[in-house]
Design an enzyme around this catalytic site. Structure first.
Site, PDB file in Angstrom:
ATOM      1  N   GLY A  12    -158.008 -76.098 -59.503  1.00 18.48           N
ATOM      2  CA  GLY A  12    -159.112 -75.543 -58.702  1.00 18.48           C
ATOM      3  C   GLY A  12    -159.632 -76.609 -57.750  1.00 18.48           C
ATOM      4  N   ARG A  54    -151.763 -73.939 -58.768  1.00 16.96           N
ATOM      5  CA  ARG A  54    -151.614 -74.047 -60.229  1.00 16.96           C
ATOM      6  C   ARG A  54    -150.147 -73.718 -60.481  1.00 16.96           C
ATOM      7  NH1 ARG A  54    -156.982 -74.281 -62.240  1.00 16.96           N
ATOM      8  NH2 ARG A  54    -158.486 -72.978 -61.159  1.00 16.96           N
ATOM      9  N   ASP A  75    -158.760 -81.204 -65.845  1.00 18.75           N
ATOM     10  CA  ASP A  75    -158.011 -81.471 -67.090  1.00 18.75           C
ATOM     11  C   ASP A  75    -156.563 -80.954 -67.044  1.00 18.75           C
ATOM     12  OD1 ASP A  75    -158.968 -78.893 -67.130  1.00 18.75           O
ATOM     13  OD2 ASP A  75    -159.578 -78.928 -69.228  1.00 18.75           O
ATOM     14  N   THR A  89    -163.446 -81.682 -60.210  1.00 15.14           N
ATOM     15  CA  THR A  89    -163.572 -80.269 -60.594  1.00 15.14           C
ATOM     16  C   THR A  89    -165.050 -79.915 -60.561  1.00 15.14           C
ATOM     17  OG1 THR A  89    -163.541 -78.730 -62.468  1.00 15.14           O
ATOM     18  CG2 THR A  89    -163.376 -81.033 -63.035  1.00 15.14           C
ATOM     19  N   ASP A 136    -166.429 -78.076 -62.508  1.00 11.42           N
ATOM     20  CA  ASP A 136    -166.877 -77.814 -63.885  1.00 11.42           C
ATOM     21  C   ASP A 136    -167.542 -79.007 -64.570  1.00 11.42           C
ATOM     22  OD1 ASP A 136    -165.909 -75.274 -63.620  1.00 11.42           O
ATOM     23  OD2 ASP A 136    -164.103 -75.595 -64.815  1.00 11.42           O
ATOM     24  N   ASP A 187    -166.306 -81.092 -66.558  1.00 13.17           N
ATOM     25  CA  ASP A 187    -165.973 -81.093 -67.991  1.00 13.17           C
ATOM     26  C   ASP A 187    -164.968 -82.170 -68.392  1.00 13.17           C
ATOM     27  OD1 ASP A 187    -163.941 -79.901 -66.571  1.00 13.17           O
ATOM     28  OD2 ASP A 187    -163.635 -78.247 -67.962  1.00 13.17           O
ATOM     29  N   ARG A 246    -165.397 -71.591 -67.014  1.00 15.42           N
ATOM     30  CA  ARG A 246    -164.662 -70.784 -67.991  1.00 15.42           C
ATOM     31  C   ARG A 246    -164.892 -71.319 -69.395  1.00 15.42           C
ATOM     32  NH1 ARG A 246    -159.336 -69.553 -65.207  1.00 15.42           N
ATOM     33  NH2 ARG A 246    -159.288 -71.808 -65.167  1.00 15.42           N
TER      34      ARG A 246
HETATM   35  O1  F6P Z   1    -161.783 -75.175 -62.886  1.00 13.65           O
HETATM   36  C1  F6P Z   1    -162.654 -74.805 -61.883  1.00 13.65           C
HETATM   37  C2  F6P Z   1    -162.859 -73.322 -61.858  1.00 13.65           C
HETATM   38  O2  F6P Z   1    -163.619 -73.071 -60.698  1.00 13.65           O
HETATM   39  C3  F6P Z   1    -163.510 -72.706 -63.095  1.00 13.65           C
HETATM   40  O3  F6P Z   1    -164.904 -72.857 -63.152  1.00 13.65           O
HETATM   41  C4  F6P Z   1    -163.087 -71.269 -62.963  1.00 13.65           C
HETATM   42  O4  F6P Z   1    -163.102 -70.634 -64.197  1.00 13.65           O
HETATM   43  C5  F6P Z   1    -161.704 -71.393 -62.420  1.00 13.65           C
HETATM   44  O5  F6P Z   1    -161.636 -72.613 -61.724  1.00 13.65           O
HETATM   45  C6  F6P Z   1    -161.276 -70.270 -61.510  1.00 13.65           C
HETATM   46  O6  F6P Z   1    -159.971 -70.511 -61.081  1.00 13.65           O
HETATM   47  P1  F6P Z   1    -159.183 -69.616 -60.034  1.00 13.65           P
HETATM   48  O7  F6P Z   1    -159.760 -69.906 -58.679  1.00 13.65           O
HETATM   49  O8  F6P Z   1    -157.766 -70.091 -60.132  1.00 13.65           O
HETATM   50  O9  F6P Z   1    -159.391 -68.212 -60.425  1.00 13.65           O
END
Ligand code: F6P
Length: 329
Positions: A18, A79, A110, A133, A135, A137, A179
């Site tokens: 992300g 990804r 991560d 990120t 997040d 985290d 998430r």
């Molecule tokens: O890891 C960052 C994040 O923004 C999370 O908070 C979220 O759950 C996820 O990515 C969403 O990913 P995508 O854009 O691939 O749906």
């Protein structure tokens, strides 16, 4: 460990997972610090997928001009499913070796670090991680690149929702990203003065939530705002609304999902500075001979964390902040 200084002549840099605001500032810092040390930099496009497909371009200092203020990532992100396979990683490693690249700098979260860790174990590739990120985290750094921007974006949105919630005396359930982690939810709930924050790290009991909200509304409050992390066990704001709206019919329960707005936008000054520090630090630690590590800033000082440690533990919320949110609601 690499042999200090002499061994690093050429590095690659990529962004993965992300995207987060400040990734560009980190790329810029890697490229410019490397150039200052006469290291060649190969930019890799589309994260690990680009590593497999050979999407490399040599970057000079001018290739990273005018990007520090831009959200997203000029290197693109992905990804990659293929990188999860042994064959995919073998192709990626072969491309790096074929180009004579001594080390790979990965900018991401991560999932990105897990990939780098495996690549290093399987193929002996030197890797350094830069935590980015929204997040927040990742252990081994007080904040990840992009978190501050996301926090400010979400808080600004919450302030606006509060205005209309107050005007109509409504209850709003605002879903923020996260998430598996409640950092954005927790801190936006404090910054936005929310009545409640529902976090993936804490058990959510719906009947307790209802009682709490009812008690608050019986007092002076005419409207209320609940911040729900997307990964909360209630299943997110839409499901929660289905569950509680019958009990709060007079408050005309509404849902607002902030979603990917939190991932975009120009990085805050704080994220640009953090990204600049970490990008320069990544080059510095490579020159000192480190590999399979992540750079972070803890208590305003550079901290190095082994990659395997960075991916093995989940960062805990600051429980003094959880208490503070409850005290002030
Ligand atoms: O890891 C960052 C994040 O923004 C999370 O908070 C979220 O759950 C996820 O990515 C969403 O990913 P995508 O854009 O691939 O749906």
């Amino acid at each position: 460990m690499l042999d200090p200084i002499t061994e690093v002549k050429s590095i690659a840099v990529l962004t993965s997972g992300g995207d987060s605001p400040g990734m560009n500032a980190a790329v810029r810092a890697v490229v410019r610090s490397a150039a200052a040390n006469s290291i060649t930099v190969h930019a890799v496009f589309r994260g690990y997928q680009g590593l497999i497909d050979g999407e490399f371009k040599e970057f000079k200092t001018y290739d990273v001009s005018n990007i520090i203020q831009r959200g997203g990532t000029i290197l693109k992100s992905a990804r990659s499913k293929e990188f999860r396979t042994e064959e995919g990683r073998a192709k990626a490693a072969a491309n790096l070796k074929e180009k004579g690249i001594d080390a790979l700098v990965v900018i991401g979260g991560d999932g990105t670090f897990t990939g780098a860790n495996i690549l290093s174990k399987e193929h002996g590739i030197n890797v350094v991680g830069i935590p980015a990120t929204i997040d927040n985290d990742i252990i081994g750094t007080d904040e990840t690149i992009g978190y501050d921007t996301a926090l400010n974006t979400a808080t600004e949105a919450i302030d606006k929702i509060r205005d209309t919630a107050d005007a109509h005396e409504r209850m709003f359930l605002v879903e923020v990203m996260g998430r598996d982690a409640g950092f954005i939810a927790l801190e936006t709930s404090i910054a936005g003065g929310a009545e409640l924050a529902l976090l993936p790290e804490e058990l959510t009991n719906i009947s307790e939530v209802k009682t709490l909200l009812k008690n608050m509304l019986q007092e002076q409050k005419r409207s209320s705002l609940v911040v729900v992390a997307e990964g909360d066990e209630t299943g997110g704001a839409l499901k929660l609304a289905e569950n509680i709206k019958g009990d709060f019919a007079q408050y005309d329960v509404r849902v607002c999902i902030l979603g990917h707005t939190q991932r975009g936008g120009s990085p805050t000054a704080r994220d640009r500075v953090l990204a600049s520090r970490l990008g320069a630090a990544a080059v510095k630690v490579l020159l000192e001979g480190h590999s399979e590590i992540m750079v972070g800033i803890v208590n305003n000082s550079l901290k190095i964390t082994p990659m395997r440690v960075a991916v093995s533990k989940k960062k805990n919320l600051d429980y003094t902040l959880v208490q503070l949110a409850k005290l002030l609601r």
